[in-house]
Design a protein around this motif. Structure first.
Motif, short mmCIF file in Angstrom:
data_model
loop_
_atom_site.label_atom_id
_atom_site.label_comp_id
_atom_site.label_asym_id
_atom_site.label_seq_id
_atom_site.Cartn_x
_atom_site.Cartn_y
_atom_site.Cartn_z
N ARG A 438 24.80 -9.57 53.99
CA ARG A 438 23.90 -10.59 54.52
C ARG A 438 23.65 -10.39 56.01
NH1 ARG A 438 22.41 -14.78 51.74
NH2 ARG A 438 22.06 -15.98 53.64
N ARG A 439 24.70 -10.03 56.72
CA ARG A 439 24.56 -9.84 58.18
C ARG A 439 23.66 -8.65 58.49
NH1 ARG A 439 27.53 -7.03 62.12
NH2 ARG A 439 29.12 -6.38 60.61
N MET A 440 23.85 -7.54 57.78
CA MET A 440 23.04 -6.36 58.05
C MET A 440 21.58 -6.58 57.65
SD MET A 440 25.30 -4.63 59.50
CE MET A 440 24.33 -3.16 59.84
N ALA A 441 21.35 -7.40 56.63
CA ALA A 441 19.98 -7.69 56.20
C ALA A 441 19.19 -8.41 57.30
CB ALA A 441 19.99 -8.52 54.93
N LYS A 442 19.90 -9.12 58.16
CA LYS A 442 19.24 -9.82 59.27
C LYS A 442 19.00 -8.89 60.46
CE LYS A 442 21.32 -14.30 58.11
NZ LYS A 442 22.25 -15.37 58.56
N GLY A 443 19.53 -7.67 60.39
CA GLY A 443 19.30 -6.72 61.46
C GLY A 443 20.44 -6.56 62.44
N SER A 444 21.60 -7.09 62.13
CA SER A 444 22.75 -6.95 63.01
C SER A 444 23.03 -5.47 63.28
CB SER A 444 23.98 -7.61 62.36
OG SER A 444 25.07 -7.60 63.23
N LEU A 445 23.24 -5.12 64.53
CA LEU A 445 23.41 -3.72 64.92
C LEU A 445 24.82 -3.24 64.61
CD1 LEU A 445 21.54 -3.73 68.36
CD2 LEU A 445 20.64 -3.23 66.08
N ASP A 446 24.92 -2.07 64.01
CA ASP A 446 26.21 -1.51 63.61
C ASP A 446 26.37 -0.15 64.28
OD1 ASP A 446 28.64 -1.18 62.28
OD2 ASP A 446 27.68 -0.13 60.61
N GLU A 542 20.18 3.64 61.70
CA GLU A 542 20.32 4.12 60.32
C GLU A 542 19.61 5.47 60.15
OE1 GLU A 542 21.99 4.09 56.74
OE2 GLU A 542 22.25 2.49 58.24
N LYS A 543 18.45 5.61 60.77
CA LYS A 543 17.64 6.83 60.63
C LYS A 543 18.34 8.06 61.21
CE LYS A 543 12.95 8.55 61.70
NZ LYS A 543 12.38 8.55 60.34
N THR A 544 19.13 7.86 62.27
CA THR A 544 19.76 9.00 62.94
C THR A 544 21.22 9.21 62.53
OG1 THR A 544 20.29 7.54 64.80
CG2 THR A 544 18.26 8.83 64.94
N LYS A 545 21.76 8.34 61.68
CA LYS A 545 23.15 8.46 61.27
C LYS A 545 23.36 9.78 60.55
CE LYS A 545 25.34 4.75 60.39
NZ LYS A 545 25.84 3.46 59.82
N GLY A 546 24.41 10.51 60.96
CA GLY A 546 24.74 11.78 60.32
C GLY A 546 23.96 12.97 60.83
N THR A 547 23.07 12.76 61.83
CA THR A 547 22.29 13.86 62.39
C THR A 547 22.94 14.35 63.69
OG1 THR A 547 20.87 12.48 63.77
CG2 THR A 547 20.24 12.73 61.45
N PRO A 548 22.53 15.53 64.20
CA PRO A 548 23.10 16.02 65.47
C PRO A 548 22.85 15.10 66.66
CG PRO A 548 21.99 17.80 64.29
CD PRO A 548 21.66 16.54 63.56
#
Length: 755
Positions: A438-446, A542-548
């Motif tokens: 629920r928290r991440m759905a609201k856009g909470s930054l991780d 999220e888009k850059t997770k796991g990239t260089p």
């Protein structure tokens, strides 16, 4: 033939609008003459049509051509006025009457390169002050600053006229033995003056390199030769055992508690009854556990979970009841307010409360009755909170669990002491996942940024730097604590309106512009919304997770955000995407949490003042400032150990990744150790390299070789600097081109500085 036009006679302007400048009634150089010139200079700057006046223009107005020999006298008196603050000299040499310029009073944050910023207390842009216009002020001083305009970078620029209050009375430094006597060079590179040592001189270690704490008796703003007395001797420079002592002395943290505070702590620990009464629930029959780090000694939060037949859960979040032990206005309260936070170093902790409280009766130790404030939240299958309450309680923790062991249990590999707890922990994890979703759905930054874990030997020498793991158990506790903090914040906002809230405002537009320009330079295509929301930034993470480029981009997003702080109004928390947020769950180590516990007992705003050491706004400001100070000190202590660790690896090569590019070089983080260093642009090889700001890239004009954020490189450790706490690298292929020993006219290749 046309007759030549007669030259018009110019009327000489009378200085100060009155007596002609040539009429000097006193012998040149006499005190009376100098005093006369001072009055004329001040009067001219006060009445001049221009606010800022060049030196030449000022002297032309004051001195007629036939008396040019008076210029030296006027300039001498002008210097006296500038030193006294009666006249301001700007960075470009122009002069001004201080009363005609806008001014502010604020704290100076100096930079190790000499310049500084005066922090605007109203939250406006800080004022940049060049190095030669600090009027002798040093880092931490409260100064009067006159704003003179903006520099070429659009920053407010100003001049310090004088110091109102000194922020530092003591600091550590290196003792220097010279023919002119003993001097101390401050360990903090932001203080650039040498201080003469006054008598008496305490016993000192043999040889050179003694590190001492100097108590200042004459400051640079009031003395041509600042000085002080040696308050204590820390040891010998280079000893790893005193690294933390240096940091503590640099920030002026107290290392012990006053006798009256220790006495009060012992008295409260011995006399406060730990029993349920009319207003305190007895929860000792509940299965309650704590989950903390392996080396933790104070446990201020515990959790419980009771499932219901209808598929809902009652989650209990139990927090140490510090407010019952620490009464408003008591010696314990005054000391805690002054400290505002505990400070954590790699080898020790400076607690907010004496150990008999922090590690004793306040800590929710297993198999011991403890006073608590318990939040109960009823959570449905969708992670929604249908109802909740908060109550004083008596609890008894069943088990002291650790993050690492709970992670093993949740991962299907429980150790012997955790097997019977697996069903309980799995239900906990299921509830935490619902809350997190629920928290991440609201856009909470991780942010998943690596944090270093320093491994020390018994002497304090760093033997390894590891990546601090992020376990499932960390996420579990994080979700439960976030929930408790938001629920309490809502209650305070509804009942009181004002309290102590944790606020994180929306980022400034210019910082968001810079962030998206940085993303464009890396070829990352994302839409540019206006205004930006937490969800927009969350998508970037999220888009850059796991990239260089994951770490550079995540750091860039973090830098684009404003700094969280404490505030008496509920302004929301942008990063967590919460409308109301506070700190409730760590009252053993944070003073704001203690205040929140006290305010929770109120049903209306009446009576708040009696629970506080000062006004709410002042409490919020003090806690914000002390938090920033503690964070800076903790970072310095880690940097100390990083630099010391790398000093043992001079000349060795490691894999790294480029985390930043600037006009003067590239920043590289070593893959094995999470240590960042700089490769100066002059050390990149036999080429002329150009910084391409639009691409965050450096490119060689002859070879076409490029260095960009996210690129993998192999580097060699070239230099460590203990004064500036930084490391310099070179590309591995370039290391062999530099001499490893100092030769005639050559610099030594691998070196240590400032030990």
């Amino acid at each position: 033939m046309e007759l030549p036009e007669k030259k018009k006679r110019r009327r000489r302007r009378k200085p100060g609008g009155g007596t002609p400048a040539g009429e000097i009634k006193f012998p040149a150089g006499s005190p009376e003459a100098l005093s006369s010139w001072a009055e004329k200079i001040v009067a001219e700057l006060a009445s001049s049509p221009e606010t800022l006046v060049s030196l030449d223009l000022l002297l032309r107005r004051l001195i007629p051509k036939k008396n040019r020999n008076l210029r030296k006298i006027a300039e001498e008196e002008l210097e006296v006025l500038v030193r006294a603050g009666s006249v301001l000299r700007l960075p470009d040499g122009r002069l001004a009457d201080p009363s005609r310029l806008p001014s502010l009073t604020g704290r100076l944050e100096a930079n190790r390169d000499g310049y500084g910023f005066v922090i605007d207390p109203e939250g406006k842009k800080d004022v940049f002050v060049p190095a030669h216009f600090l009027a002798g002020a040093i880092d931490g001083d409260t100064v009067v600053c006159h704003v003179t305009g903006e520099d070429s970078r659009g920053r407010r620029e100003g001049v310090v006229s004088h110091v109102l209050a000194h922020g530092r009375t003591d600091f550590p430094g290196l003792l220097l033995k010279t023919d002119g006597g003993l001097f101390v060079r401050p360990r903090d590179a932001r203080i650039r003056q040498l201080f003469r040592v006054e008598e008496p001189i305490p016993p000192l270690p043999e040889g050179d390199g003694a590190l001492v704490v100097l108590h200042v008796t004459a400051y640079p703003d009031a003395s041509a030769v600042p000085s002080g007395r040696i308050a204590s001797v820390l040891g010998v420079d280079g000893d790893p055992a005193i690294d933390t002592d240096l940091v503590i002395a640099s920030f002026g943290f107290p290392i012990s508690f006053p006798p009256e505070v220790e006495e009060a702590a012992n008295e409260r620990a011995a006399t406060v009854p730990i029993v349920p009464d009319g207003g305190r629930e007895d929860l000792r029959s509940l299965e309650i556990v704590t989950i903390d780090g392996d080396s933790a000694k104070d446990f201020d939060d515990a959790i419980s979970l009771v499932p219901s037949p209808d598929g809902t859960w009652t989650l209990g979040i139990h927090i140490a009841d510090v407010s019952t032990y620490v009464l408003p206005g008591s010696p314990l309260d005054r000391e805690a307010f002054d400290r505002a936070t505990s400070v954590y170093f790699p080898d020790r902790v400076l607690p907010m409360f004496p150990e008999v409280l922090s590690n004793g009766v306040l800590s929710l130790n297993p198999d011991e009755d403890r006073l608590a404030r318990s939040v109960f939240a009823r959570i449905d299958r969708n992670g929604e909170v249908s109802s909740w309450s908060v109550t004083p309680s008596v609890i008894r923790s069943r088990k002291r669990m650790t993050y690492s062991e709970v992670h093993r249990a949740l991962s299907g590999d429980p150790s012997e002491g955790y097997r019977s707890w697996v069903p309980f922990l799995e239900q906990m994890w299921a509830v935490a996942q619902l809350l997190r979703k629920r928290r991440m759905a609201k856009g909470s930054l991780d942010f998943d940024l690596p944090e270093p874990e320093i491994v020390l030997d018994l002497r304090g020498e760093p033997v390894d730097i590891l990546r601090s793991p992020r376990y499932l158990s960390h996420q579990l506790i994080e979700e439960f604590m976030l929930l408790a903090n938001t629920l309490v914040a809502q209650r305070l906002s509804e009942r009181l309106g004002t309290a102590i809230f944790r606020v994180h405002e929306s980022p400034a537009p210019e910082r968001i512009d810079n962030l998206y320009k940085f993303l464009d330079s890396l070829g990352i295509t994302v839409g540019r919304p206006d205004p930006v929301t937490p969800k927009d930034l969350s998508l970037i993470l999220e888009k850059t997770k796991g990239t260089p480029v994951e770490h550079p981009v995540h750091y860039a997003v973090l830098r684009s955000l404003k700094q969280a702080r404490y505030e008496e109004r509920p302004l929301g928390h942008f990063g967590l995407a919460f409308s109301d947020y506070t700190h409730f769950t760590s009252p053993i180590r944070r003073y704001p949490d203690l205040v929140v516990h006290r305010l929770l007992a109120l049903s209306s705003p009446q009576g708040k003042e009696a629970l506080l050491p000062t006004s709410l706004s002042r409490v919020a400001q003090q806690c914000s400032e002390k938090e920033r100070k503690a964070t800076e000190a903790e970072r310095m202590a880690i940097d100390f150990k990083k630099v010391r660790f790398m000093s043992r690896h001079l000349g060795e090569s490691f894999d790294g990744r480029i985390t930043g590019v600037a006009s003067y070089g590239i920043f590289v983080e070593l893959v094995p150790f999470f240590v960042e260093g700089l490769i100066p642009i002059s050390q990149l090889g036999q080429d002329y390299y150009v910084y391409r700001e639009d691409r965050h890239q450096i490119r060689g004009e002859r070879t076409g070789r490029t260095f960009s954020v996210g690129d993998a490189v192999r580097v060699t450790v070239a230099k460590v600097d203990f004064q500036r706490l930084r490391c310099d690298f070179v590309l591995e292929e370039e290391a062999s081109n530099l001499s490893e020993t100092r030769g005639p006219g050559k610099k030594r290749r691998f070196e240590r500085r400032g030990r």
